[in-house]
Design a protein around this motif. Structure first.
Motif, PDB file in Angstrom:
ATOM      1  N   PRO A  72      -2.134  22.494 -52.267  1.00 45.64           N
ATOM      2  CA  PRO A  72      -1.928  22.332 -50.178  1.00 45.64           C
ATOM      3  C   PRO A  72      -1.317  20.533 -50.479  1.00 45.64           C
ATOM      4  O   PRO A  72      -0.540  20.376 -49.513  1.00 45.64           O
ATOM      5  N   GLY A  73      -1.863  19.964 -51.392  1.00 46.58           N
ATOM      6  CA  GLY A  73      -1.286  18.783 -51.871  1.00 46.58           C
ATOM      7  C   GLY A  73       0.655  18.258 -51.665  1.00 46.58           C
ATOM      8  O   GLY A  73       0.900  17.930 -51.017  1.00 46.58           O
ATOM      9  N   LYS A  74       0.896  19.410 -52.489  1.00 50.40           N
ATOM     10  CA  LYS A  74       2.406  19.020 -52.606  1.00 50.40           C
ATOM     11  C   LYS A  74       3.426  20.038 -51.657  1.00 50.40           C
ATOM     12  O   LYS A  74       3.866  19.624 -51.390  1.00 50.40           O
ATOM     13  N   ALA A  75       2.095  21.247 -50.847  1.00 46.30           N
ATOM     14  CA  ALA A  75       2.505  21.459 -49.751  1.00 46.30           C
ATOM     15  C   ALA A  75       2.386  20.867 -48.350  1.00 46.30           C
ATOM     16  O   ALA A  75       3.438  20.713 -47.885  1.00 46.30           O
ATOM     17  N   ILE A  76       1.362  20.559 -48.096  1.00 47.42           N
ATOM     18  CA  ILE A  76       1.984  19.063 -47.192  1.00 47.42           C
ATOM     19  C   ILE A  76       3.307  18.222 -47.295  1.00 47.42           C
ATOM     20  O   ILE A  76       3.708  17.380 -46.546  1.00 47.42           O
ATOM     21  N   VAL A  77       3.488  17.074 -48.756  1.00 45.32           N
ATOM     22  CA  VAL A  77       4.369  16.591 -49.161  1.00 45.32           C
ATOM     23  C   VAL A  77       5.807  17.197 -48.271  1.00 45.32           C
ATOM     24  O   VAL A  77       6.285  16.627 -48.071  1.00 45.32           O
ATOM     25  N   ALA A  78       5.814  18.899 -49.119  1.00 43.40           N
ATOM     26  CA  ALA A  78       6.997  19.265 -48.195  1.00 43.40           C
ATOM     27  C   ALA A  78       7.127  19.715 -46.752  1.00 43.40           C
ATOM     28  O   ALA A  78       8.584  19.657 -46.598  1.00 43.40           O
ATOM     29  N   TYR A  79       6.511  19.919 -46.522  1.00 39.85           N
ATOM     30  CA  TYR A  79       6.420  20.600 -45.002  1.00 39.85           C
ATOM     31  C   TYR A  79       6.547  18.728 -44.371  1.00 39.85           C
ATOM     32  O   TYR A  79       7.572  19.122 -42.885  1.00 39.85           O
ATOM     33  N   GLU A  80       6.453  18.193 -44.575  1.00 37.57           N
ATOM     34  CA  GLU A  80       6.317  16.677 -43.419  1.00 37.57           C
ATOM     35  C   GLU A  80       7.578  15.911 -44.071  1.00 37.57           C
ATOM     36  O   GLU A  80       8.470  15.631 -43.967  1.00 37.57           O
ATOM     37  N   ALA A 191       1.674   8.814 -48.361  1.00 36.15           N
ATOM     38  CA  ALA A 191       2.105   9.781 -49.889  1.00 36.15           C
ATOM     39  C   ALA A 191       0.684  10.581 -49.214  1.00 36.15           C
ATOM     40  O   ALA A 191       0.090   9.964 -47.551  1.00 36.15           O
ATOM     41  N   VAL A 192       0.496  11.504 -49.791  1.00 39.85           N
ATOM     42  CA  VAL A 192      -0.392  12.179 -50.026  1.00 39.85           C
ATOM     43  C   VAL A 192      -0.960  12.208 -51.761  1.00 39.85           C
ATOM     44  O   VAL A 192      -0.369  12.716 -52.300  1.00 39.85           O
ATOM     45  N   ILE A 193      -2.192  13.021 -50.975  1.00 40.68           N
ATOM     46  CA  ILE A 193      -3.143  12.820 -52.841  1.00 40.68           C
ATOM     47  C   ILE A 193      -2.588  14.243 -53.210  1.00 40.68           C
ATOM     48  O   ILE A 193      -2.751  15.593 -52.791  1.00 40.68           O
ATOM     49  N   ILE A 194      -2.502  14.477 -54.491  1.00 42.75           N
ATOM     50  CA  ILE A 194      -1.656  15.428 -55.483  1.00 42.75           C
ATOM     51  C   ILE A 194      -2.705  16.140 -55.999  1.00 42.75           C
ATOM     52  O   ILE A 194      -2.939  17.270 -56.938  1.00 42.75           O
ATOM     53  N   ALA A 195      -3.807  15.181 -56.624  1.00 44.32           N
ATOM     54  CA  ALA A 195      -4.590  15.416 -57.510  1.00 44.32           C
ATOM     55  C   ALA A 195      -6.301  16.796 -57.021  1.00 44.32           C
ATOM     56  O   ALA A 195      -6.248  16.047 -55.929  1.00 44.32           O
ATOM     57  N   PRO A 196      -6.236  17.374 -57.907  1.00 51.68           N
ATOM     58  CA  PRO A 196      -7.542  18.166 -56.734  1.00 51.68           C
ATOM     59  C   PRO A 196      -8.389  17.221 -56.433  1.00 51.68           C
ATOM     60  O   PRO A 196      -9.256  17.564 -55.204  1.00 51.68           O
ATOM     61  N   SER A 197      -9.221  16.139 -57.084  1.00 56.45           N
ATOM     62  CA  SER A 197     -10.068  15.043 -56.583  1.00 56.45           C
ATOM     63  C   SER A 197      -9.897  14.038 -57.569  1.00 56.45           C
ATOM     64  O   SER A 197      -9.089  13.959 -58.337  1.00 56.45           O
ATOM     65  N   GLU A 212     -17.900  -0.019 -58.620  1.00 60.02           N
ATOM     66  CA  GLU A 212     -16.781  -0.011 -58.525  1.00 60.02           C
ATOM     67  C   GLU A 212     -16.239   1.747 -58.109  1.00 60.02           C
ATOM     68  O   GLU A 212     -15.253   1.295 -57.752  1.00 60.02           O
ATOM     69  N   GLU A 213     -16.986   2.487 -57.345  1.00 65.50           N
ATOM     70  CA  GLU A 213     -16.007   3.854 -57.242  1.00 65.50           C
ATOM     71  C   GLU A 213     -16.442   3.196 -55.751  1.00 65.50           C
ATOM     72  O   GLU A 213     -17.537   3.115 -55.333  1.00 65.50           O
ATOM     73  N   ALA A 214     -15.259   3.007 -55.035  1.00 64.36           N
ATOM     74  CA  ALA A 214     -15.211   2.951 -53.543  1.00 64.36           C
ATOM     75  C   ALA A 214     -15.919   4.867 -52.793  1.00 64.36           C
ATOM     76  O   ALA A 214     -16.047   4.408 -51.821  1.00 64.36           O
ATOM     77  N   MET A 215     -14.540   5.752 -53.254  1.00 62.29           N
ATOM     78  CA  MET A 215     -14.988   6.904 -52.821  1.00 62.29           C
ATOM     79  C   MET A 215     -14.633   8.627 -52.943  1.00 62.29           C
ATOM     80  O   MET A 215     -13.516   8.077 -54.142  1.00 62.29           O
ATOM     81  N   LEU A 216     -14.678   9.401 -52.991  1.00 63.23           N
ATOM     82  CA  LEU A 216     -14.124  10.183 -53.946  1.00 63.23           C
ATOM     83  C   LEU A 216     -13.339  11.390 -52.567  1.00 63.23           C
ATOM     84  O   LEU A 216     -13.779  11.253 -51.521  1.00 63.23           O
ATOM     85  N   LEU A 217     -11.800  11.570 -53.119  1.00 65.20           N
ATOM     86  CA  LEU A 217     -11.227  11.902 -51.822  1.00 65.20           C
ATOM     87  C   LEU A 217     -10.586  13.639 -52.460  1.00 65.20           C
ATOM     88  O   LEU A 217     -10.641  12.889 -53.630  1.00 65.20           O
ATOM     89  N   HIS A 218     -10.747  14.660 -52.379  1.00 68.87           N
ATOM     90  CA  HIS A 218      -9.667  14.882 -52.681  1.00 68.87           C
ATOM     91  C   HIS A 218      -8.344  16.228 -52.419  1.00 68.87           C
ATOM     92  O   HIS A 218      -7.156  14.725 -51.033  1.00 68.87           O
ATOM     93  N   GLU A 219      -7.427  16.872 -53.117  1.00 71.77           N
ATOM     94  CA  GLU A 219      -5.906  16.438 -52.419  1.00 71.77           C
ATOM     95  C   GLU A 219      -5.961  17.447 -50.398  1.00 71.77           C
ATOM     96  O   GLU A 219      -6.827  18.173 -50.295  1.00 71.77           O
ATOM     97  N   GLY A 220      -5.103  16.591 -50.731  1.00 69.49           N
ATOM     98  CA  GLY A 220      -3.790  16.611 -49.601  1.00 69.49           C
ATOM     99  C   GLY A 220      -4.355  15.819 -47.985  1.00 69.49           C
ATOM    100  O   GLY A 220      -4.052  15.587 -47.463  1.00 69.49           O
ATOM    101  N   VAL A 221      -5.277  14.686 -48.822  1.00 66.64           N
ATOM    102  CA  VAL A 221      -5.215  13.451 -47.743  1.00 66.64           C
ATOM    103  C   VAL A 221      -4.229  12.758 -47.698  1.00 66.64           C
ATOM    104  O   VAL A 221      -3.734  12.141 -48.410  1.00 66.64           O
ATOM    105  N   ASP A 257      -1.445  10.177 -59.000  1.00 67.00           N
ATOM    106  CA  ASP A 257      -2.623  10.827 -57.552  1.00 67.00           C
ATOM    107  C   ASP A 257      -1.807  10.995 -56.944  1.00 67.00           C
ATOM    108  O   ASP A 257      -2.449  11.622 -55.941  1.00 67.00           O
ATOM    109  N   VAL A 258      -0.755  11.030 -56.543  1.00 65.20           N
ATOM    110  CA  VAL A 258      -0.448  10.679 -54.642  1.00 65.20           C
ATOM    111  C   VAL A 258       0.879  10.803 -55.232  1.00 65.20           C
ATOM    112  O   VAL A 258       1.277  11.173 -56.416  1.00 65.20           O
TER     113      VAL A 258
END
Length: 261
Positions: A72-80, A191-197, A212-221, A257-258
């Motif tokens: 879905p991350g790469k799909a979002i990049v393509a649509y954008e 940019a869009v996250i393309i890694a699964p997480s 030092e961990e800020a947050m966990l994000l998933h693909e497509g953000v 990752d993006v």
């Protein structure tokens, strides 16, 4: 639902102009998509763009292929990217909204209400489209000026005077919107996250501990890149991006990752 149909149907749009070879590449990609060979279809759509240039239709079809591949991350990049070329491409916008609705993470607001509303308005037309709107309104302004100069009737002169001022301001606003639309279409800081997480860090390096961990994000953000820095601690020279996720969150993420829009 229309979105289900547009993603499940084969990529029907083809290049309307180009050589026979370009049409063959596009048709081969369409055939691969129809046969559920989505990886092959994506490769052929990318090859067509590499050899003959990008188009909103090719990016749209590539996005459909990536979605079918579970990316879905790469799909979002393509649509954008399709919408940057043609903001009026409704099928690409519909599919983009559908994929965004199925992401694991829900983003907060980024930017102010007024700036976001202005950006949404700017992306309803291409920069050239807004420039033509500004020109048409300015032409009407000149008509009002002519009425004010050439007419002796008081009511018509008042209408020409105040109408001309209003249309002149509106024309200037349309031109500013055209400039904003151009800036959005050329921006290289999104940019869009393309890694699964991925785990974002509070500093431009791999987190050493939980602090030092800020947050966990998933693909497509979708992220806004504010700065970048290369890590010199090893021979890879890994680049880190300082990104803004929303108005309340900012952190560092690995460039691998993006993917930039």
């Amino acid at each position: 639902m229309k979105i289900i149909q547009t993603i499940s149907l084969c990529a029907a749009m083809t290049l309307s102009a180009g050589s026979v070879t370009a049409q063959t590449l596009d048709q081969q990609a369409d055939s691969a998509y129809s046969a559920d060979r989505f990886e092959e279809a994506a490769a052929l759509y990318r090859q067509a763009m590499d050899e003959y240039g990008p188009s909103p239709e090719l990016y749209y079809n590539l996005g459909n292929s990536y979605y079918r591949l579970g990316a879905p991350g790469k799909a979002i990049v393509a649509y954008e990217r399709a919408l940057r070329i043609d903001p009026t491409f409704s099928d690409a916008r519909t599919n983009l909204e559908f994929v965004n609705s199925r992401l694991a993470d829900r983003q907060g607001e980024r930017g102010s209400f007024m700036s976001n509303a202005f950006d949404r308005l700017a992306t309803t037309l291409t920069p050239n489209g807004w420039a033509w709107v500004a020109f048409a309104i300015f032409a009407l302004c000149m008509v009002c000026v002519a009425l004010y100069i050439l007419t002796d009737t008081v009511i018509i002169r008042k209408a020409g005077f105040f109408g001309g001022i209003l249309l002149l301001l509106t024309s200037a606003g349309a031109m500013l919107t055209a400039l904003r639309a151009r800036n959005i279409s050329r921006a290289d800081n999104m940019a869009v996250i393309i890694a699964p997480s991925t785990i974002l860090s509070t500093s431009p390096r791999e987190p050493k501990d939980r602090n030092e961990e800020a947050m966990l994000l998933h693909e497509g953000v979708k992220l806004q890149i504010l700065d970048s820095i290369s890590e010199r601690s090893d021979t890879t020279g890994l680049k880190w991006f300082d990104v803004q996720i929303d108005n309340n969150h900012r952190a560092w993420i690995k460039s691998t990752d993006v993917e930039k829009i």
